[in-house]
Design a protein around this motif. Structure first.
Motif, PDB file in Angstrom:
ATOM      1  N   PHE A 188      -1.857 -70.000 -34.648  1.00  0.00           N
ATOM      2  CA  PHE A 188      -1.702 -68.564 -34.915  1.00  0.00           C
ATOM      3  C   PHE A 188      -2.982 -67.995 -35.515  1.00  0.00           C
ATOM      4  CE2 PHE A 188      -0.265 -64.686 -36.903  1.00  0.00           C
ATOM      5  CZ  PHE A 188       0.732 -64.224 -36.059  1.00  0.00           C
ATOM      6  N   GLN A 189      -3.582 -68.707 -36.454  1.00  0.00           N
ATOM      7  CA  GLN A 189      -4.832 -68.241 -37.055  1.00  0.00           C
ATOM      8  C   GLN A 189      -5.952 -68.169 -36.026  1.00  0.00           C
ATOM      9  OE1 GLN A 189      -5.212 -71.118 -40.241  1.00  0.00           O
ATOM     10  NE2 GLN A 189      -4.304 -69.725 -41.755  1.00  0.00           N
ATOM     11  N   GLN A 190      -5.998 -69.133 -35.111  1.00  0.00           N
ATOM     12  CA  GLN A 190      -7.010 -69.101 -34.059  1.00  0.00           C
ATOM     13  C   GLN A 190      -6.818 -67.897 -33.144  1.00  0.00           C
ATOM     14  OE1 GLN A 190      -6.558 -72.948 -32.205  1.00  0.00           O
ATOM     15  NE2 GLN A 190      -7.942 -73.969 -33.659  1.00  0.00           N
ATOM     16  N   TRP A 191      -5.546 -67.614 -32.812  1.00  0.00           N
ATOM     17  CA  TRP A 191      -5.253 -66.434 -31.975  1.00  0.00           C
ATOM     18  C   TRP A 191      -5.705 -65.152 -32.664  1.00  0.00           C
ATOM     19  CZ3 TRP A 191      -1.775 -62.584 -33.563  1.00  0.00           C
ATOM     20  CH2 TRP A 191      -1.553 -61.561 -32.628  1.00  0.00           C
ATOM     21  N   LEU A 192      -5.406 -65.030 -33.959  1.00  0.00           N
ATOM     22  CA  LEU A 192      -5.780 -63.816 -34.696  1.00  0.00           C
ATOM     23  C   LEU A 192      -7.297 -63.726 -34.857  1.00  0.00           C
ATOM     24  CD1 LEU A 192      -4.785 -61.315 -36.166  1.00  0.00           C
ATOM     25  CD2 LEU A 192      -4.542 -62.687 -38.249  1.00  0.00           C
ATOM     26  N   ASN A 193      -7.964 -64.838 -35.103  1.00  0.00           N
ATOM     27  CA  ASN A 193      -9.418 -64.825 -35.236  1.00  0.00           C
ATOM     28  C   ASN A 193     -10.092 -64.400 -33.935  1.00  0.00           C
ATOM     29  OD1 ASN A 193      -9.314 -65.659 -37.909  1.00  0.00           O
ATOM     30  ND2 ASN A 193      -9.539 -67.827 -37.418  1.00  0.00           N
ATOM     31  N   THR A 194      -9.549 -64.854 -32.816  1.00  0.00           N
ATOM     32  CA  THR A 194     -10.085 -64.451 -31.515  1.00  0.00           C
ATOM     33  C   THR A 194      -9.915 -62.949 -31.306  1.00  0.00           C
ATOM     34  OG1 THR A 194      -9.577 -66.614 -30.555  1.00  0.00           O
ATOM     35  CG2 THR A 194      -9.924 -64.790 -29.020  1.00  0.00           C
ATOM     36  N   LEU A 195      -8.750 -62.440 -31.683  1.00  0.00           N
ATOM     37  CA  LEU A 195      -8.494 -60.996 -31.592  1.00  0.00           C
ATOM     38  C   LEU A 195      -9.495 -60.225 -32.453  1.00  0.00           C
ATOM     39  CD1 LEU A 195      -6.217 -59.469 -30.032  1.00  0.00           C
ATOM     40  CD2 LEU A 195      -5.039 -59.255 -32.214  1.00  0.00           C
ATOM     41  N   TRP A 196      -9.787 -60.776 -33.630  1.00  0.00           N
ATOM     42  CA  TRP A 196     -10.706 -60.116 -34.558  1.00  0.00           C
ATOM     43  C   TRP A 196     -12.151 -60.148 -34.051  1.00  0.00           C
ATOM     44  CZ3 TRP A 196      -7.204 -57.547 -36.491  1.00  0.00           C
ATOM     45  CH2 TRP A 196      -7.343 -56.808 -37.659  1.00  0.00           C
ATOM     46  N   GLU A 197     -12.522 -61.212 -33.366  1.00  0.00           N
ATOM     47  CA  GLU A 197     -13.856 -61.280 -32.755  1.00  0.00           C
ATOM     48  C   GLU A 197     -14.022 -60.187 -31.700  1.00  0.00           C
ATOM     49  OE1 GLU A 197     -14.268 -65.197 -31.212  1.00  0.00           O
ATOM     50  OE2 GLU A 197     -14.227 -66.161 -33.180  1.00  0.00           O
ATOM     51  N   GLU A 198     -12.992 -59.996 -30.888  1.00  0.00           N
ATOM     52  CA  GLU A 198     -13.036 -58.948 -29.864  1.00  0.00           C
ATOM     53  C   GLU A 198     -13.088 -57.569 -30.506  1.00  0.00           C
ATOM     54  OE1 GLU A 198      -9.531 -59.725 -27.622  1.00  0.00           O
ATOM     55  OE2 GLU A 198     -10.324 -61.545 -26.682  1.00  0.00           O
ATOM     56  N   LYS A 199     -12.340 -57.393 -31.605  1.00  0.00           N
ATOM     57  CA  LYS A 199     -12.328 -56.103 -32.308  1.00  0.00           C
ATOM     58  C   LYS A 199     -13.706 -55.818 -32.917  1.00  0.00           C
ATOM     59  CE  LYS A 199      -8.620 -55.191 -34.643  1.00  0.00           C
ATOM     60  NZ  LYS A 199      -8.054 -54.059 -33.866  1.00  0.00           N
ATOM     61  N   ASP A 200     -14.329 -56.844 -33.460  1.00  0.00           N
ATOM     62  CA  ASP A 200     -15.650 -56.674 -34.062  1.00  0.00           C
ATOM     63  C   ASP A 200     -16.672 -56.239 -33.009  1.00  0.00           C
ATOM     64  OD1 ASP A 200     -17.294 -56.856 -36.416  1.00  0.00           O
ATOM     65  OD2 ASP A 200     -18.195 -58.655 -35.562  1.00  0.00           O
ATOM     66  N   THR A 201     -16.606 -56.849 -31.840  1.00  0.00           N
ATOM     67  CA  THR A 201     -17.507 -56.467 -30.746  1.00  0.00           C
ATOM     68  C   THR A 201     -17.259 -55.028 -30.312  1.00  0.00           C
ATOM     69  OG1 THR A 201     -17.545 -58.760 -29.950  1.00  0.00           O
ATOM     70  CG2 THR A 201     -18.243 -57.048 -28.402  1.00  0.00           C
ATOM     71  N   LEU A 202     -15.991 -54.653 -30.228  1.00  0.00           N
ATOM     72  CA  LEU A 202     -15.649 -53.280 -29.844  1.00  0.00           C
ATOM     73  C   LEU A 202     -16.163 -52.287 -30.877  1.00  0.00           C
ATOM     74  CD1 LEU A 202     -14.178 -51.159 -28.137  1.00  0.00           C
ATOM     75  CD2 LEU A 202     -12.048 -51.770 -29.320  1.00  0.00           C
ATOM     76  N   LEU A 203     -15.967 -52.588 -32.165  1.00  0.00           N
ATOM     77  CA  LEU A 203     -16.435 -51.693 -33.225  1.00  0.00           C
ATOM     78  C   LEU A 203     -17.954 -51.513 -33.172  1.00  0.00           C
ATOM     79  CD1 LEU A 203     -14.236 -52.774 -36.265  1.00  0.00           C
ATOM     80  CD2 LEU A 203     -14.390 -50.474 -35.307  1.00  0.00           C
TER      81      LEU A 203
END
Length: 310
Positions: free
Chosen positions: A284-299
Motif C-alpha cells: 500500500f505504501q509503495q502504491w501511494l508513493n508511486t501516486l505521489w511521484e506522479e503528482k510531484d511531476t505534474l505539479l
C-alpha cells in the motif's frame, strides 16, 4: 516608470482595503452557517435516535453546502481570478468517494469546497486536533462528524506506547458513521501544509510535496472499501501565487487556481489489514508513493512557466 509606480500603489491600496472586508465577510458567513450546525449537533447529542441522526445529518450537510456557496460568491468578487479545472466529468452526488489531495495552504479547503460542492457529496475532512478549539469551526466540524486526528511524534510514542494506533481507531469509528449516506472523505495525506522547511525536515524525496502518510486512507478503505465508488486523486496549485495563496485569496490578489482531478478505481489490492499485515502495508505504501511521484511531476509541470510562443 511613473505609470508602473501608480499601478503598484493602487494595487497595494486595493489589497489593503479588500483584506479586512474579505476577512469580515468570511467570518460572518462562517458564523451564520456554523451556528445552526452546532445547534443541530447538540440535538443529535441529546436525542441519540437513528431517525433523528439521519435528519440532522441532512440538515448539517445542507448548511455546509450554503457555506460553500457563500465562499464561491466571495471568490467570484475577484475579477482577476481564473480557474483551470480538469476531471469533474462522471462525478455523482449519490456516490461514495475517498478524496486525497496535496496540501499547500489554508486556501486548499476553500478550493475543494467550492469546486466540488455541486458534483459530489459534502466533503468530510480529516482534521488536526487543534482545530477542535477554533471558535465556531471546531464545534461545527464536530457536529458534521468530521474526525479529529491527534498526531504524535516518534519520541512521544516511545514514551507513551499506549497512544500508538489511536488515530487508526478514530478513523475506524468516524468511517462507520458514513455508511448510511453518500459521503466524500477527504484526507490531506501529507498530514501538514507543504513548506520548504518541512520538506527539508522530513527529507522528502519530492520537489513539491511532503512524504505521504498511508494509515488514514488505508483504514478508510478497510472500513468502507466496498462502498467507495471511486478514489479521487486531486492535485491543486496556485502557479502565480505559490508563496502565500490564502493571504492573496483574502486580499483579492489571487489570479489563477489550477486543479486536476484523476478518477481512480478502488482496486481489490487496496483492501487489506494495514495494521497487522506487513506485506499489505508495504504494498500500500509503495502504491501511494508511486501516486505521489506522479503528482510531484505534474505539479512541476503546472508551476513551471511555459515559454510564450512567438
Amino acid at each position: 516608470m511613473t505609470n508602473y509606480l501608480n499601478k503598484l500603489i493602487m494595487s497595494r491600496l486595493l489589497a489593503a482595503i479588500t483584506l479586512p472586508i474579505s476577512i469580515a465577510l468570511t467570518i460572518l458567513l462562517t458564523i451564520l452557517c456554523s451556528v445552526p450546525i452546532i445547534i443541530a449537533g447538540l440535538v443529535k447529542l441529546i436525542l441519540p435516535i437513528p431517525a433523528i441522526w439521519r435528519s440532522v445529518s441532512v440538515f448539517c450537510n445542507f448548511m455546509m453546502y450554503c457555506w460553500c456557496e457563500g465562499l464561491a460568491a466571495l471568490l467570484h468578487l475577484n475579477p482577476h481570478l481564473k480557474w483551470e479545472i480538469e476531471g469533474l466529468e462522471k462525478l455523482n452526488k449519490k456516490n461514495w468517494y475517498l478524496l486525497i489531495c496535496n496540501h499547500h495552504s489554508w486556501a486548499d479547503i476553500v478550493v475543494l469546497c467550492v469546486i466540488f460542492r455541486k458534483h459530489i457529496p459534502m466533503n468530510k475532512y480529516f482534521l488536526k486536533q487543534q482545530l477542535a478549539w477554533v471558535p465556531f469551526i471546531g464545534l461545527a466540524c464536530w457536529a458534521l462528524d468530521m474526525p479529529f486526528m491527534r498526531r504524535y511524534s516518534h519520541s512521544y510514542l516511545i514514551r507513551h506506547p499506549e497512544r500508538r494506533g489511536k488515530d487508526v481507531e478514530t478513523t475506524r469509528r468516524s468511517c462507520e458513521k458514513f455508511r448510511t449516506h453518500p459521503t466524500t472523505i477527504v484526507n490531506f495525506v501529507e498530514g501538514s501544509r507543504f513548506t520548504e522547511e518541512k520538506r527539508r525536515q522530513t527529507r522528502s524525496p519530492y520537489k513539491n510535496l511532503l512524504p505521504p502518510k498511508a494509515a488514514g486512507i488505508a483504514m478508510a478503505l478497510g472500513v468502507l472499501g466496498a462502498q467507495f465508488d471511486k478514489l479521487l486523486d486531486v492535485t491543486l496549485c496556485y502557479p502565480e501565487n505559490n508563496d502565500s495563496p490564502f493571504f492573496d485569496m483574502l486580499s483579492g490578489k489571487l489570479t489563477r487556481i489550477v486543479v486536476r482531478v484523476n478518477l481512480l478505481p478502488v482496486a481489490e489490492e487496496l483492501h487489506g489489514d494495514y495494521v497487522s499485515d506487513k506485506n499489505f502495508k508495504r504494498r500500500f505504501q509503495q502504491w501511494l508513493n508511486t501516486l505521489w511521484e506522479e503528482k510531484d511531476t505534474l505539479l512541476t509541470s503546472l508551476i513551471t512557466p511555459h515559454p510564450q510562443k512567438k
